[in-house]
Each structure stands twice: as structure tokens, then as C-alpha cells.
Design an enzyme around this catalytic site. Structure first.
Site, PDB file in Angstrom:
ATOM      1  N   SER A 182      46.859  35.950  38.595  1.00  0.00           N
ATOM      2  CA  SER A 182      47.002  37.396  38.696  1.00  0.00           C
ATOM      3  C   SER A 182      48.433  37.877  38.848  1.00  0.00           C
ATOM      4  O   SER A 182      48.717  39.035  38.585  1.00  0.00           O
ATOM      5  CB  SER A 182      46.162  37.913  39.865  1.00  0.00           C
ATOM      6  N   HIS A 210      39.614  38.012  37.388  1.00  0.00           N
ATOM      7  CA  HIS A 210      40.497  38.916  36.641  1.00  0.00           C
ATOM      8  C   HIS A 210      40.206  38.888  35.138  1.00  0.00           C
ATOM      9  O   HIS A 210      41.099  39.169  34.341  1.00  0.00           O
ATOM     10  CB  HIS A 210      41.972  38.558  36.879  1.00  0.00           C
ATOM     11  N   LYS A 241      36.192  44.131  40.788  1.00  0.00           N
ATOM     12  CA  LYS A 241      37.322  44.474  39.915  1.00  0.00           C
ATOM     13  C   LYS A 241      36.784  45.258  38.706  1.00  0.00           C
ATOM     14  O   LYS A 241      36.404  46.412  38.865  1.00  0.00           O
ATOM     15  CB  LYS A 241      38.112  43.226  39.541  1.00  0.00           C
TER      16      LYS A 241
HETATM   17  C1  LIG Z   1      40.096  39.260  43.602  1.00  0.00           C
HETATM   18  C2  LIG Z   1      39.855  37.811  43.539  1.00  0.00           C
HETATM   19  C3  LIG Z   1      38.971  37.180  44.418  1.00  0.00           C
HETATM   20  C4  LIG Z   1      38.321  37.912  45.561  1.00  0.00           C
HETATM   21  O1  LIG Z   1      37.276  38.729  45.122  1.00  0.00           O
HETATM   22  P1  LIG Z   1      36.471  39.588  46.193  1.00  0.00           P
HETATM   23  O2  LIG Z   1      35.144  39.802  45.565  1.00  0.00           O
HETATM   24  O3  LIG Z   1      37.252  40.854  46.394  1.00  0.00           O
HETATM   25  O4  LIG Z   1      36.390  38.789  47.438  1.00  0.00           O
HETATM   26  C5  LIG Z   1      38.738  35.835  44.260  1.00  0.00           C
HETATM   27  N1  LIG Z   1      39.345  35.125  43.278  1.00  0.00           N
HETATM   28  C6  LIG Z   1      40.215  35.695  42.434  1.00  0.00           C
HETATM   29  C7  LIG Z   1      40.862  34.872  41.368  1.00  0.00           C
HETATM   30  C8  LIG Z   1      40.502  37.054  42.533  1.00  0.00           C
HETATM   31  O5  LIG Z   1      41.377  37.607  41.691  1.00  0.00           O
END
Ligand SMILES: *Cc1c(COP(=O)(O)O)cnc(C)c1O
Length: 389
Positions: A182, A210, A241
Site C-alpha cells: 500500500s 487493496h 476499503k
Molecule cells: C487495510 C488492510 C488490512 C486491515 O483491514 P481491516 O478490515 O480494516 O482490519 C489488512 N491487510 C491489508 C493489506 C490492508 O491493506
């Protein structure tokens, strides 16, 4: 006694302050969107994970309102006591189909999904081989497992192979990677990872948080993008997301892996069910994402336009095709200064510097959304140009 501990904590806080790494939070008084209200003023937003613009989508909000009337607000239970509704089973089944996997289990978050899986699947006699830039939740999840740990350099296939050779005595081996890293917007080289996994008889797990919803022809993520969906054994991901952006996570995997997680994964067994309204909103998000390419196409053409205009304006970008676009600066202070100048021009974007990214790799990370208009993007590029001159 707190009076003894308080000075220690104050000291720790001032160390963070001195290092310049204090995180501050911007108060937004509107819904999430391409424009947000900060301090009573409208800002163009280029730093959310609202890739498809579903965080405030009218059809999702309508579906959630119906769900509140029909399925109530909360469940006050974990799944296996009395917290499983028809909605949860439906979302698990839709995610399974969407991701071309065999089964799916919901978690309160993807952090919890990653926190729960390794301990269950990987024991003392096993080995986990993890990309060094994997998400914090993967790192923490691996810590909870008794398996041997191996780390390979980010996307470095020679190093991955060396770790596979090193770990050859393990009973089971699992290679785990983020689908997209990310901070850089770089994709994991899944075809090469899957080929090495086949050669050395290892499982492959991809955290596609992502990517799910907008990478790949139908939005099924990086395994689809690379045409290796059938070679990835485990996918973790978030509903927080692109898929509506509320909360919730999941693991989609081989049937037996999901079955054993339902019996043994601690964040699943001992944390409350995902709220019915969020499950309904996620179902609607999946339906929107599955039924049309429109939002995906808008997102990718926005990312392409931004990359082209910024390059033409003389900025240095990390190359790629992902809607995460890092704009690079030679010093930490330049990146911070430009972010401040952007803010003064009504652009909300965040500078990242050491230790979040390597020293000398300071950047402003721009995230495009399907909601941005071409004019929004042009305005952002203009503001960048004015911020450096
Ligand atoms: C955002 C993210 C998470 C966490 O996700 P949540 O559902 O907000 O806990 C886990 N792994 C990656 C790669 C992320 O980008």
C-alpha cells in the site's frame, strides 16, 4: 500506581513528538467522498480507500435502511452462539463465488482474519514465509503462531526461493503476501510466487485488501488480474476499503481451511458478529461491483489520467497501474511542505516519511477514486505544480 507510570508515558509521548512521528487526525464533518468538509471548508479528497466511491452510495444506504428494519441493529452474540443470520451466510456465499474460491468465513475485520489464521493452520513443525513489507496484521498473526518464520525481501523471487530451500524440512509451508503493497502501489508477482509454491510444495496466501473490487477483469483482485485464481489457496481481504468501506473482513479459501477456521480461529469465535446492516451494505456493494464495470473503468482511467498529467508536469512517480500513486520527493521536509501547500489549496493528501517509508523515499501518496471527475484530477495536478514553485 498511575502517578508513577504517568511520567513514563508522558516521556514516551514526547519522544514520539521529538521524532516528528506523532499522528494527528483530521476531523471530517461530512460523509466520506471525493469532497469532504474539514473545518467548515470543502476539500478535494485524495487519501481514502474509497476506490469505487461506494462509501456513501445511495443504493447501499437504501439497502442498509431496509436491513435495519428487517434484521435489526446488533446481534449481541458471536456467530456460533446466536449470531448467524441468513445475511451472513448469504455474504459468505457471494464472496466465495466472487473470488472463485471454495468457501468463505467472515471476521470482524481483515486485521482479525489475518490475526486468526496462522495460529490455526501453521504449527511448530510448519513454516511461514512472508514478504518483508506485509501488512501489520499479517506480522502480528504470524507472531501468534508457533510455526518457524522466514522473511523474504519485498517481491524478491530469488530471496523467496532461498527461503523455500532453507525451510525444506517443514511439514507444511505457507507463502504469504499482500496482493498490493500500500505504500508503493506495487503488485505482488503472483505468477512467480505460485510457480515457486508449486515447485516447493507450499501453500499460497494473498491479502488482497487493496485490490478486491477493482483489480482484475471482474474485480476479483490480484489473483484474477494475473490469471492465477486457481493457484491461490487462501485469500484474505477487507470490506472496509473498496467494498463499501464500513468494516469487516474475510478469508476465502479451500473448504477444509475455512471449516477448521470456523472451529478454531479465535477472533471469529470470541468476537461479535459483523452487524447485520454492514453485512447488507456489503452484499449490495458486491452486487454493484459484480453487475457492472462502470466504476472500475472510471477508477482506472482516473489513475491513468493522474499519472499522465503528473508526469507531464515533471513530477517523479513510482511506476504502476494501481490507483495508489506515490509522488516522490527528495527530502522529507519537501514532501511535508508540499502536502501543507496542497492543503492550503483545498486538496486533502498525506505525506509519508521515515520510518513509515524508507529514509530518502518521502512521498505524498495519492489515491484515486471512481468518484473523482477529470476536473478534480486536473485541479489536484495544478495544486501540485503551484506547491513546488
Ligand atoms: C487495510 C488492510 C488490512 C486491515 O483491514 P481491516 O478490515 O480494516 O482490519 C489488512 N491487510 C491489508 C493489506 C490492508 O491493506
Amino acid at each position: 500506581m498511575y502517578k508513577d507510570i504517568r511520567p513514563q508515558l508522558l516521556n514516551e509521548l514526547s519522544e514520539i513528538e521529538k521524532a516528528g512521528t506523532t499522528k494527528s487526525e483530521t476531523e471530517i464533518t461530512s460523509a466520506q467522498g471525493s469532497h469532504v468538509i474539514i473545518d467548515g471548508a470543502s476539500f478535494l479528497n485524495f487519501c481514502s480507500n474509497n476506490y469505487l466511491g461506494l462509501s456513501n452510495h445511495p443504493e447501499i444506504i437504501a439497502a442498509v435502511k431496509v436491513s435495519l428494519d428487517e434484521h435489526g441493529y446488533g446481534l449481541s452474540s458471536v456467530r456460533f452462539i446466536c449470531g448467524t443470520q441468513d445475511l451472513h451466510l448469504e455474504l459468505e456465499s457471494q464472496l466465495t463465488k466472487f473470488l472463485s474460491q471454495e468457501a468463505t468465513i467472515l471476521f470482524p475485520s481483515c486485521f482479525d482474519a489475518n490475526g486468526g489464521i496462522f495460529e490455526v493452520l501453521m504449527k511448530e513443525e510448519d513454516a511461514i514465509i512472508s514478504d518483508e513489507l506485509n501488512h501489520a496484521s499479517i506480522i502480528d498473526g504470524i507472531r501468534l503462531s508457533k510455526a518457524k518464520r522466514y522473511r523474504y525481501k519485498n517481491r524478491d523471487m530469488a530471496d523467496l526461493e532461498a527461503q523455500l530451500i532453507e525451510s525444506q524440512s517443514a511439514r507444511r509451508r505457507l507463502i504469504v503476501t499482500d496482493g498490493v503493497f500500500s505504500m508503493d502501489g506495487y503488485l505482488a508477482p503472483l505468477p512467480e510466487i505460485c510457480a515457486l509454491a508449486a515447485k516447493y510444495n507450499a501453500l499460497v496466501m494473498v491479502d488482497d485488501s487493496h485490490a478486491v473490487g477493482f483489480m482484475g477483469a471482474t474485480g476479483a483482485g490480484t489473483p484474477e488480474h494475473f490469471g492465477v485464481s486457481d493457484q491461490v489457496d487462501i485469500i484474505s481481504g477487507t470490506l472496509g476499503k473498496a467494498l463499501g468501506g464500513a468494516s469487516g473482513g474475510y478469508i476465502s479459501a479451500r473448504q477444509e481451511i475455512v471449516d477448521i477456521l470456523r472451529q478454531k480461529a479465535r477472533p471469529y469465535l470470541f468476537s461479535n458478529s459483523v452487524p447485520p446492516s454492514v453485512v447488507s451494505g456489503s452484499l449490495k456493494a458486491l452486487e454493484l461491483v459484480s453487475s457492472s464495470d462502470e466504476l472500475r473503468t472510471a477508477l482506472h482511467s482516473n489513475a491513468k489520467l493522474f499519472r499522465e498529467l503528473m508526469q507531464a508536469a515533471g513530477f517523479t512517480l513510482l511506476p504502476g497501474e494501481h490507483p495508489i500513486v506515490p509522488v516522490m520527493f527528495s527530502t522529507e521536509s519537501e514532501a511535508v511542505g508540499v502536502a501543507q501547500n496542497l492543503h492550503a489549496q483545498g486538496i486533502h493528501a498525506v505525506a509519508f516519511s521515515y520510518p513509515v517509508v524508507p529514509l530518502g523515499k518521502a512521498r505524498i501518496r495519492i489515491q484515486l477514486s471512481a468518484l473523482h471527475s477529470q476536473e478534480d484530477i486536473r485541479e489536484c495536478v495544478r495544486a501540485f505544480s503551484q506547491s513546488v514553485s
